[in-house]
Design a protein around this motif. Structure first.
Motif, PDB file in Angstrom:
ATOM      1  N   ARG A 114       0.842  -1.195   0.000  1.00 16.31           N
ATOM      2  CA  ARG A 114       0.000   0.000   0.000  1.00 16.31           C
ATOM      3  C   ARG A 114       0.876   1.243   0.000  1.00 16.31           C
ATOM      4  O   ARG A 114       1.928   1.276   0.642  1.00 16.31           O
ATOM      5  N   LEU A 115       0.421   2.257  -0.714  1.00 13.58           N
ATOM      6  CA  LEU A 115       1.185   3.498  -0.807  1.00 13.58           C
ATOM      7  C   LEU A 115       0.822   4.448   0.320  1.00 13.58           C
ATOM      8  O   LEU A 115      -0.345   4.535   0.721  1.00 13.58           O
ATOM      9  N   ASN A 116       1.837   5.162   0.813  1.00  7.71           N
ATOM     10  CA  ASN A 116       1.571   6.235   1.771  1.00  7.71           C
ATOM     11  C   ASN A 116       1.438   7.553   1.009  1.00  7.71           C
ATOM     12  O   ASN A 116       1.554   7.598  -0.215  1.00  7.71           O
ATOM     13  N   ILE A 117       1.213   8.626   1.725  1.00  8.90           N
ATOM     14  CA  ILE A 117       0.927   9.920   1.097  1.00  8.90           C
ATOM     15  C   ILE A 117       2.096  10.411   0.245  1.00  8.90           C
ATOM     16  O   ILE A 117       1.898  10.953  -0.851  1.00  8.90           O
ATOM     17  N   TYR A 118       3.348  10.195   0.723  1.00  5.23           N
ATOM     18  CA  TYR A 118       4.518  10.634  -0.052  1.00  5.23           C
ATOM     19  C   TYR A 118       4.615   9.861  -1.367  1.00  5.23           C
ATOM     20  O   TYR A 118       4.936  10.434  -2.423  1.00  5.23           O
ATOM     21  N   GLN A 119       4.362   8.570  -1.303  1.00  7.44           N
ATOM     22  CA  GLN A 119       4.441   7.760  -2.513  1.00  7.44           C
ATOM     23  C   GLN A 119       3.359   8.132  -3.513  1.00  7.44           C
ATOM     24  O   GLN A 119       3.604   8.156  -4.721  1.00  7.44           O
ATOM     25  N   TRP A 120       2.154   8.436  -3.018  1.00  3.44           N
ATOM     26  CA  TRP A 120       1.100   8.869  -3.926  1.00  3.44           C
ATOM     27  C   TRP A 120       1.456  10.198  -4.597  1.00  3.44           C
ATOM     28  O   TRP A 120       1.179  10.400  -5.788  1.00  3.44           O
ATOM     29  N   ILE A 121       2.075  11.099  -3.850  1.00  6.57           N
ATOM     30  CA  ILE A 121       2.522  12.373  -4.442  1.00  6.57           C
ATOM     31  C   ILE A 121       3.547  12.098  -5.537  1.00  6.57           C
ATOM     32  O   ILE A 121       3.508  12.704  -6.616  1.00  6.57           O
ATOM     33  N   GLY A 122       4.474  11.172  -5.262  1.00  4.04           N
ATOM     34  CA  GLY A 122       5.478  10.802  -6.258  1.00  4.04           C
ATOM     35  C   GLY A 122       4.859  10.231  -7.517  1.00  4.04           C
ATOM     36  O   GLY A 122       5.256  10.581  -8.641  1.00  4.04           O
ATOM     37  N   VAL A 123       3.859   9.373  -7.360  1.00  7.24           N
ATOM     38  CA  VAL A 123       3.173   8.789  -8.511  1.00  7.24           C
ATOM     39  C   VAL A 123       2.470   9.870  -9.329  1.00  7.24           C
ATOM     40  O   VAL A 123       2.567   9.909 -10.573  1.00  7.24           O
ATOM     41  N   LEU A 124       1.763  10.777  -8.650  1.00  3.09           N
ATOM     42  CA  LEU A 124       1.037  11.835  -9.348  1.00  3.09           C
ATOM     43  C   LEU A 124       1.984  12.796 -10.067  1.00  3.09           C
ATOM     44  O   LEU A 124       1.686  13.258 -11.177  1.00  3.09           O
ATOM     45  N   LEU A 125       3.119  13.102  -9.439  1.00  2.00           N
ATOM     46  CA  LEU A 125       4.108  13.960 -10.098  1.00  2.00           C
ATOM     47  C   LEU A 125       4.666  13.295 -11.347  1.00  2.00           C
ATOM     48  O   LEU A 125       4.898  13.953 -12.371  1.00  2.00           O
ATOM     49  N   ALA A 126       4.899  11.982 -11.278  1.00  2.00           N
ATOM     50  CA  ALA A 126       5.415  11.252 -12.444  1.00  2.00           C
ATOM     51  C   ALA A 126       4.397  11.269 -13.579  1.00  2.00           C
ATOM     52  O   ALA A 126       4.756  11.435 -14.752  1.00  2.00           O
ATOM     53  N   ILE A 127       3.109  11.114 -13.246  1.00  2.00           N
ATOM     54  CA  ILE A 127       2.057  11.170 -14.266  1.00  2.00           C
ATOM     55  C   ILE A 127       1.987  12.559 -14.885  1.00  2.00           C
ATOM     56  O   ILE A 127       1.856  12.713 -16.113  1.00  2.00           O
ATOM     57  N   LEU A 128       2.104  13.590 -14.044  1.00  3.14           N
ATOM     58  CA  LEU A 128       2.096  14.971 -14.546  1.00  3.14           C
ATOM     59  C   LEU A 128       3.291  15.217 -15.460  1.00  3.14           C
ATOM     60  O   LEU A 128       3.152  15.844 -16.518  1.00  3.14           O
ATOM     61  N   SER A 129       4.456  14.723 -15.076  1.00  2.00           N
ATOM     62  CA  SER A 129       5.659  14.925 -15.898  1.00  2.00           C
ATOM     63  C   SER A 129       5.507  14.239 -17.253  1.00  2.00           C
ATOM     64  O   SER A 129       5.948  14.769 -18.280  1.00  2.00           O
ATOM     65  N   PHE A 130       4.888  13.054 -17.267  1.00  2.00           N
ATOM     66  CA  PHE A 130       4.677  12.343 -18.531  1.00  2.00           C
ATOM     67  C   PHE A 130       3.732  13.143 -19.437  1.00  2.00           C
ATOM     68  O   PHE A 130       3.950  13.235 -20.651  1.00  2.00           O
ATOM     69  N   TYR A 131       2.694  13.743 -18.842  1.00  2.00           N
ATOM     70  CA  TYR A 131       1.759  14.558 -19.620  1.00  2.00           C
ATOM     71  C   TYR A 131       2.468  15.781 -20.212  1.00  2.00           C
ATOM     72  O   TYR A 131       2.303  16.100 -21.398  1.00  2.00           O
TER      73      TYR A 131
END
Length: 319
Positions: free
Chosen positions: A123-140
């Motif tokens: 399970r992801l914690n809040i920091y990991q979710w932020i990292g995932v969302l930033l990676a998705i934003l960077s890909f966009y």
């Protein structure tokens, strides 16, 4: 110690990408990849032979123990996964700028993390979710930067290859964790030198088969076409030797040796090592800008910064 090894591995991987780009300029992908697997095999062959005849002792970090099919079946699967990643990656890096491929490849830790959720039930914690969302934003944002160079991320075959290379690379990272983890931790507990040495041999054999099949198919098609039209089929990219080809194998082999050595240290964290390895994008991005004179660097630098920031949050969430 394992952190130092991870950073050294990352730097070498950056130059590995640079030499791939250089070797593949106007060159055929399959022969270059075949030679890469050959040279990697030749690098590790002496360790296998010297270990088998007793010239390298079991206490040495270069010792390769003799194993049966019970071990090799895992390594064959590892070879298939890595070869798929390499094949897709070679095709992508030949046809795309390094400053595009690098940031896409750097999203592997996010894929590893998402894979850990599916495979290992993490399970992801809040920091990991932020990292995932930033990676998705960077890909966009990277897709928007690519449009300025005529690269449509949704319909570009080379982008698809780059993404597939990253996906297979993430699968390989998860599989490495399984292979090298001790049995009491749910892994197989394989020796790192066995994995690194033999998967290169299996890859070379597989690439010889691929090379043979491609050549046979090409000759078969040409023979069935009237002589006046055969010239149209000879438009495939021919192979030519380039000094960068052996450097691909050398830098990759040393980088992987440090990677596997780092993972073999009990205190090492696969999530942290994987993220550090992806910092290799800093080397490839810089060389792509300076040596290959790639375009639209300011926008891509912002995209890259977001990727690196996402890795920082993934590290915070994993520490």
């Amino acid at each position: 110690m394992w952190l130092v090894l991870a950073f050294l591995s990352a730097a070498l991987l950056g130059f590995y990408d640079v030499f791939k780009k250089q070797a593949l300029k106007g060159n055929a992908v399959v022969p270059v990849l075949t030679l890469n697997t050959l040279f990697c095999s030749l690098i590790f062959l002496p360790f296998v032979v010297l270990s088998a005849v007793g010239r390298i002792e079991e206490s040495s970090m270069f010792y390769v123990p003799v194993c049966g099919w019970a071990v090799h079946k895992y390594i064959v699967l590892k070879a298939v996964i890595v070869l798929m990643s390499w094949l897709c990656g070679y095709i992508a890096i030949k046809n795309l700028p390094l400053t595009i491929v690098g940031p896409i490849n750097a999203t592997r830790p996010v894929m590893v993390l998402l894979g850990a959720i599916v495979v290992f039930g993490e399970r992801l914690n809040i920091y990991q979710w932020i990292g995932v969302l930033l990676a998705i934003l960077s890909f966009y944002l990277l897709s928007r930067s690519g449009k300025r160079e005529g690269i449509d991320f949704r319909h570009n075959l080379w982008i698809i290859m780059a993404v597939l290379a990253a996906v297979f690379g993430a699968v390989s990272g998860l599989y490495d964790k399984y292979l090298l983890a001790p049995a009491e931790s749910g892994g197989v507990g394989l020796n790192r030198m066995v994995v690194q040495s033999y998967f290169t041999f299996y890859q070379f054999v597989m690439m010889l088969v691929v090379l043979y099949v491609i050549n046979r198919l090409r000759h078969s098609i040409v023979e069935k076409v009237p002589s006046g039209r055969q010239s149209r089929l000879s438009g495939h990219t021919p192979f030519h030797w380039h000094w960068a080809i052996p450097l691909i194998s050398i830098f990759l082999s040393v980088a992987d040796f440090m990677y596997f050595y780092a993972l073999s240290i009990p205190a090492a964290l696969i999530s942290v090592v994987s993220m550090i390895r992806r910092s290799s994008v800093l080397v490839s991005f810089t060389v792509g800008a300076i040596v290959f004179h790639e375009k639209n660097l300011r926008a891509k630098a912002i995209d890259l910064a977001l990727v690196l920031l996402s890795m920082v949050f993934l590290w915070l969430g994993s520490s």
